[in-house]
Design a protein around this motif. Structure first.
Motif, short mmCIF file in Angstrom:
data_model
loop_
_atom_site.label_atom_id
_atom_site.label_comp_id
_atom_site.label_asym_id
_atom_site.label_seq_id
_atom_site.Cartn_x
_atom_site.Cartn_y
_atom_site.Cartn_z
N THR A 36 0.83 -1.20 0.00
CA THR A 36 0.00 0.00 0.00
C THR A 36 0.87 1.25 0.00
O THR A 36 0.62 2.20 -0.75
CB THR A 36 -0.93 0.02 1.22
N GLU A 37 1.91 1.24 0.82
CA GLU A 37 2.82 2.39 0.88
C GLU A 37 3.51 2.61 -0.47
O GLU A 37 3.62 3.74 -0.94
CB GLU A 37 3.86 2.17 1.98
N LEU A 38 3.96 1.52 -1.09
CA LEU A 38 4.65 1.64 -2.38
C LEU A 38 3.70 2.14 -3.47
O LEU A 38 4.08 2.97 -4.30
CB LEU A 38 5.24 0.28 -2.79
N GLU A 42 3.56 8.02 -5.06
CA GLU A 42 3.44 9.23 -5.88
C GLU A 42 2.03 9.81 -5.82
O GLU A 42 1.61 10.54 -6.72
CB GLU A 42 3.83 8.90 -7.32
N HIS A 43 1.31 9.48 -4.75
CA HIS A 43 -0.05 9.98 -4.57
C HIS A 43 -0.22 10.58 -3.17
O HIS A 43 0.59 10.34 -2.28
CB HIS A 43 -1.07 8.85 -4.74
N ARG A 44 -1.26 11.34 -2.99
CA ARG A 44 -1.63 11.83 -1.67
C ARG A 44 -3.03 11.33 -1.35
O ARG A 44 -3.95 11.38 -2.19
CB ARG A 44 -1.57 13.35 -1.60
N ILE A 45 -3.20 10.80 -0.16
CA ILE A 45 -4.48 10.22 0.24
C ILE A 45 -5.51 11.33 0.46
O ILE A 45 -5.26 12.29 1.18
CB ILE A 45 -4.32 9.38 1.52
N THR A 46 -6.66 11.17 -0.17
CA THR A 46 -7.74 12.16 -0.02
C THR A 46 -8.91 11.60 0.77
O THR A 46 -9.81 12.36 1.16
CB THR A 46 -8.23 12.63 -1.40
N LYS A 72 -1.68 12.58 -14.19
CA LYS A 72 -1.42 11.23 -13.74
C LYS A 72 -2.73 10.61 -13.25
O LYS A 72 -3.72 11.31 -13.02
CB LYS A 72 -0.38 11.21 -12.62
N ALA A 73 -2.74 9.30 -13.05
CA ALA A 73 -3.97 8.61 -12.70
C ALA A 73 -4.30 8.72 -11.22
O ALA A 73 -3.42 8.72 -10.36
CB ALA A 73 -3.86 7.14 -13.09
N PHE A 74 -5.61 8.81 -10.95
CA PHE A 74 -6.10 8.68 -9.58
C PHE A 74 -6.02 7.21 -9.19
O PHE A 74 -5.93 6.32 -10.05
CB PHE A 74 -7.55 9.16 -9.48
N MET A 75 -6.04 6.93 -7.89
CA MET A 75 -5.94 5.56 -7.43
C MET A 75 -6.97 5.29 -6.33
O MET A 75 -7.17 6.10 -5.44
CB MET A 75 -4.53 5.28 -6.90
N VAL A 76 -7.62 4.15 -6.45
CA VAL A 76 -8.53 3.67 -5.41
C VAL A 76 -8.06 2.27 -5.03
O VAL A 76 -7.91 1.40 -5.90
CB VAL A 76 -9.99 3.62 -5.90
N ILE A 77 -7.80 2.05 -3.75
CA ILE A 77 -7.34 0.75 -3.26
C ILE A 77 -8.43 0.15 -2.39
O ILE A 77 -8.87 0.76 -1.41
CB ILE A 77 -6.03 0.87 -2.46
N ARG A 78 -8.87 -1.05 -2.75
CA ARG A 78 -9.85 -1.78 -1.93
C ARG A 78 -9.14 -2.99 -1.34
O ARG A 78 -8.45 -3.72 -2.04
CB ARG A 78 -11.02 -2.23 -2.80
N LYS A 79 -9.36 -3.21 -0.05
CA LYS A 79 -8.78 -4.38 0.62
C LYS A 79 -9.84 -5.11 1.42
O LYS A 79 -10.65 -4.49 2.09
CB LYS A 79 -7.62 -3.96 1.53
N ASN A 80 -9.84 -6.42 1.28
CA ASN A 80 -10.75 -7.28 2.03
C ASN A 80 -9.90 -8.39 2.62
O ASN A 80 -9.58 -9.37 1.95
CB ASN A 80 -11.82 -7.85 1.10
N GLY A 81 -9.46 -8.21 3.87
CA GLY A 81 -8.50 -9.15 4.44
C GLY A 81 -7.19 -9.02 3.66
O GLY A 81 -6.65 -7.93 3.51
N LEU A 82 -6.71 -10.13 3.12
CA LEU A 82 -5.48 -10.11 2.33
C LEU A 82 -5.75 -9.97 0.84
O LEU A 82 -4.81 -9.94 0.04
CB LEU A 82 -4.67 -11.39 2.59
N ASN A 83 -7.01 -9.87 0.46
CA ASN A 83 -7.36 -9.68 -0.95
C ASN A 83 -7.38 -8.20 -1.28
O ASN A 83 -7.80 -7.37 -0.47
CB ASN A 83 -8.74 -10.30 -1.23
N TYR A 84 -6.92 -7.85 -2.48
CA TYR A 84 -6.83 -6.43 -2.82
C TYR A 84 -7.24 -6.16 -4.27
O TYR A 84 -7.19 -7.04 -5.13
CB TYR A 84 -5.41 -5.91 -2.60
#
Length: 207
Positions: A36-38, A42-46, A72-84
């Motif tokens: 997640t950090e990596l 190059e993004h800032r969390i909103t 540059k592209a926006f990013m959305v990260i979804r996590k469900n346990g260890l699934n991403y």
């Protein structure tokens, strides 16, 4: 590439705005945090929030981030346990639309209810027959290839995402085009576990 396996899928709106989704399963919570950090380097969390089911139970987390650089592209990260799921698009609205398509079951039920068609394919073997010079060429090339696997486990499509020659040198005298050819040859020779009744599966492999 993170975790035990990863794959990707692309979406496109009627006005040709694209979104790319990487999805897979982390090996551990530590890898989840590092990845997640990596990804957000190059993004800032909103925005961050819990994802809940219709009964109000928390079934995952969502992180929304904007690029630090323009165009540059926006990013959305979804996590469900260890699934991403890592979603990227030049349009935040499109990225959120794709996020809305993700249906994550309760954590305890995920492993039991997953369909074999929805899971990354299991690699059985690499069937390439290397010539006398081929091992040297393979050793000197690194990169990632997007492949298409049919229900029989055969690679029916391959496209190089990245290709580079080893930092140890280029003793084989490979050109950039030849480096790509080596990667594609390796990818096309792979054999995966069959998935009867399933459609083509898109996957990304690193060499």
């Amino acid at each position: 590439m993170f975790g035990r396996h990863a794959a990707f899928r692309s979406y496109e709106t009627p006005d040709h705005t694209e979104a790319l989704v990487w999805y897979g399963e982390f090996r551990s919570e530590e890898e989840s945090k590092l990845a997640t950090e990596l990804s957000l380097k190059e993004h800032r969390i909103t925005g961050t929030e819990h994802v809940k089911d219709l009964n109000g139970r928390v079934i995952g987390d969502r992180i929304v981030a904007a690029p630090k650089e323009e165009k540059k592209a926006f990013m959305v990260i979804r996590k469900n346990g260890l699934n991403y799921w890592i979603i990227q698009s030049i349009s935040l609205a499109v990225a959120m639309q794709v996020d809305a398509l993700i249906e994550t079951p309760p954590l305890a039920a995920f492993a039991e209810n997953s369909s074999s068609c929805d899971r990354s394919s299991e690699l059985l073997s690499k069937q390439q027959r290397l010539s006398e010079e081929e091992p040297k060429r393979v050793h000197q090339v690194r990169g990632m290839v997007a492949i298409v696997i049919n229900a029989d486990g055969d690679v029916v499509g391959a496209k190089a995402i990245s290709a580079s020659r080893s930092r140890d040198g280029n003793e084989a005298g490979l050109s950039s085009a030849e480096a790509v050819d080596v990667l594609l040859s390796q990818a096309r020779s792979m054999k995966f576990k069959s998935r009867p009744g399933c459609g083509d599966f898109r996957y990304a492999v690193s060499f």
